[in-house]
Design an enzyme around this catalytic site. Structure first.
Site, mmCIF file in Angstrom:
data_model
loop_
_atom_site.group_PDB
_atom_site.id
_atom_site.type_symbol
_atom_site.label_atom_id
_atom_site.label_comp_id
_atom_site.label_asym_id
_atom_site.label_seq_id
_atom_site.Cartn_x
_atom_site.Cartn_y
_atom_site.Cartn_z
ATOM 1 N N HIS A 126 0.838 -1.211 0.000
ATOM 2 C CA HIS A 126 0.000 0.000 0.000
ATOM 3 C C HIS A 126 0.870 1.257 0.000
ATOM 4 O O HIS A 126 0.703 2.146 -0.852
ATOM 5 C CB HIS A 126 -0.906 -0.028 1.237
ATOM 6 C CG HIS A 126 -1.761 1.188 1.400
ATOM 7 N ND1 HIS A 126 -3.100 1.202 1.086
ATOM 8 C CD2 HIS A 126 -1.487 2.432 1.880
ATOM 9 C CE1 HIS A 126 -3.607 2.396 1.337
ATOM 10 N NE2 HIS A 126 -2.645 3.172 1.834
ATOM 11 N N GLU A 127 1.813 1.324 0.929
ATOM 12 C CA GLU A 127 2.646 2.519 1.039
ATOM 13 C C GLU A 127 3.572 2.674 -0.172
ATOM 14 O O GLU A 127 3.940 3.792 -0.536
ATOM 15 C CB GLU A 127 3.464 2.483 2.337
ATOM 16 C CG GLU A 127 2.635 2.427 3.614
ATOM 17 C CD GLU A 127 1.638 3.569 3.758
ATOM 18 O OE1 GLU A 127 1.858 4.642 3.156
ATOM 19 O OE2 GLU A 127 0.638 3.378 4.481
ATOM 20 N N HIS B 140 1.937 4.857 -2.693
ATOM 21 C CA HIS B 140 2.149 6.271 -2.381
ATOM 22 C C HIS B 140 3.559 6.699 -2.798
ATOM 23 O O HIS B 140 3.753 7.769 -3.385
ATOM 24 C CB HIS B 140 2.004 6.499 -0.869
ATOM 25 C CG HIS B 140 0.606 6.494 -0.361
ATOM 26 N ND1 HIS B 140 -0.377 7.319 -0.841
ATOM 27 C CD2 HIS B 140 0.019 5.764 0.644
ATOM 28 C CE1 HIS B 140 -1.509 7.104 -0.184
ATOM 29 N NE2 HIS B 140 -1.291 6.163 0.723
ATOM 30 N N GLU C 248 -4.425 8.185 -2.598
ATOM 31 C CA GLU C 248 -4.926 6.889 -2.148
ATOM 32 C C GLU C 248 -5.290 5.997 -3.334
ATOM 33 O O GLU C 248 -5.252 4.765 -3.226
ATOM 34 C CB GLU C 248 -6.128 7.067 -1.217
ATOM 35 C CG GLU C 248 -5.811 7.747 0.103
ATOM 36 C CD GLU C 248 -4.763 7.021 0.947
ATOM 37 O OE1 GLU C 248 -4.516 5.826 0.707
ATOM 38 O OE2 GLU C 248 -4.185 7.662 1.841
#
Length: 497
Positions: free
Chosen positions: A265-266, A269, A295
């Protein structure tokens, strides 16, 4: 001969200075969460408050009003006009807030975040509440001042900081639609999966091996370790600056999946930040457009790719290499583990289908909290009621995994949560557009070729920075306005087909 733009050039110099100050602020915030010893908190809070005040003072300098006006009259390129638009937006928001409030906010959130890190493990809601109440007080005052300037509601003024132009009517409509079909989809997906055999991985999973796996997954996803690093914090996040991206995750020895998927997930980003337009670095134009779009990148990686069977086929050998071979880590079983619909109390560990319920819950609580319709003392009871209504879970007395589970409220990030579900909707729309342009996309992912995904995101999203408004970027990237139908179609295809 280049056109003379002295006012605009002056603004670029000012915003370059602001960028350098924000660079130091961001790294200090990362260090506070990842490395700082406990006794450094008060000094760090004061230092961060001082930097925040300097940034605010620079952005609100009286001379800027005239310089912005003069720049608007100069002969600027379309790119410069877009950059000026973002400068004006930042200038208006900063001028709505007095320096004393900016300093108070930084002190309150630094203290509350520190208290949260110590009191959450102890399930100490009573000890945490006074710190949170101070953050809420500051957030309401900030929201009121921003609302007075922009003519929107308090909560809309806070949402606008993360998603420019977002209004409650739009969020209510989208979340209302999801509320209508989500319970049925969760029930049907769970019924369908009840006939599948799933093997749970046998641990323990040593933390140093988990870290190795996370770093290998980051490399698979194209993270540039020459321009960033992975560390550990109480709550995973991605910070730093495009030249020096700081990611964090957290580990549980009994289960490697939360750290792995949190890292994936990160990394979404981080790839966005690492691929923002370098030719404009230091200017608002080179910043990510909005947090919903941010996001959409993390959820493109975690959900769209992370739950794709073709991607899992590439991930499984890495997992087996790190932890050894066992039936639970075979690709088919690993895919079932990663796509298991099992509603739970923790948002960051939630499955893809029940995840929107967590965001709706927070939205329906923090909105009346900021508007002054409820108080911080009311949060646990409201949390328990909505968790029961939306997910059928009993969370009474479990504050650590209830209203204390996220760092967002301690850090004063009210208005941010809607960006998560909007990001999931955008991510589904991006992949729908990719498949229209590249009909063989799923076969390419299945063959281990992730380049087409990254190339599309780089061209359509990453390299654009804040060149366009969110709505215009969405239209340019996908050929249509934000359309939640793609999100529902994605979930139905993955979990009901």
């Amino acid at each position: 001969m280049p056109k003379s733009t002295p006012a605009y050039d002056s603004l670029e110099a000012t915003w370059s200075r602001l960028y350098r100050l924000s660079h130091l602020q961001s790294i200090a915030n990362w260090d506070q969460a990842a490395n700082m010893p406990p006794k450094g908190n008060e000094a760090r809070a004061a230092a961060l408050a001082e930097v925040a005040a300097i940034i605010h003072e620079t952005t609100t300098a009286p001379a800027l009003r005239a310089t912005l006006g003069s720049a608007a009259q100069e002969s600027l390129s379309d790119t410069q006009r877009a950059n000026l638009r973002e400068m004006e937006r930042e200038w208006r928001a900063a001028n709505a807030l007095p320096r004393a409030l900016v300093e108070r906010r930084q002190m309150a959130t630094s203290r509350c975040e520190y208290a949260w890190r110590r009191q959450r493990p102890a399930n100490d809601w009573a000890g945490f509440l006074p710190h949170l109440k101070e953050v809420v007080t500051v957030a309401r005052e900030e929201a009121q001042r921003l609302a007075d300037q922009s003519g929107v509601s308090r909560y809309e003024a806070l949402m606008d900081r993360y998603e420019p132009g977002l209004r409650r009517e739009r969020v209510d409509r989208i979340f209302g639609e999801i509320r209508a079909w989500l319970p049925g989809l969760v029930a049907r997906a769970r019924e369908r999966q009840s006939f599948e055999r799933v093997i749970e991985p046998a641990g323990p999973f040593p933390l140093e091996r988990q870290r190795l796996l996370c770093e290998q997954a980051m490399r698979l996803l194209g993270f540039d370790f020459e321009g960033g690093r992975l560390d550990v914090s109480a709550h995973p996040f991605c910070g730093g600056v495009p030249e020096d991206v700081r990611m964090t995750t957290r580990f549980l020895e009994a289960d490697f999946l939360p750290s792995l998927m949190g890292t994936i997930h990160e990394t979404g980003h981080a790839r966005y930040e690492q691929n923002l337009p370098r030719e404009h670095l230091g200017q608002p134009l080179a910043c990510a457009r909005s947090m919903a779009l941010h996001e959409s990148q993390s959820l493109s990686f975690e959900m769209q790719l992370g739950g794709h069977p073709g991607f899992v086929n590439r991930l499984a050998p890495l997992v087996q290499q790190v932890f050894g071979s066992q039936p639970a880590l075979d690709p088919q079983n690993l895919h079932r583990l990663l796509t298991r619909v099992k509603p739970g109390p923790i948002r960051v560990d939630a499955d893809e289908v029940s995840y929107p319920a967590h965001i709706i819950l927070r939205y329906e609580i923090e909105c009346p909290l900021i508007e002054g319709e409820i108080e911080a003392e009311d949060l646990p009871a409201l949390w328990d009621a909505k968790m029961q209504e939306l997910l059928g879970l009993d969370t009474r007395g479990d504050y650590a995994n209830g209203p204390m589970q996220d760092v967002h409220w301690p850090e004063g990030l009210f208005g941010y949560f809607p960006c998560y579900s909007l990001g999931a909707i955008y991510a589904a729309q991006w992949f729908a557009a990719m498949r229209r342009e590249r009909p063989d996309l799923d076969q390419r992912i299945g063959a281990g070729q992730l380049g087409p995904v990254f190339d599309w995101l780089r061209e359509k999203i990453w390299s654009q920075g804040s060149r366009w408004t969110t709505d215009e970027l969405t239209l340019r990237a996908s050929g249509e306005a934000l359309n939640p139908a793609h999100y529902k179609a994605h979930l139905e295809a993955r979990y009901l087909s």
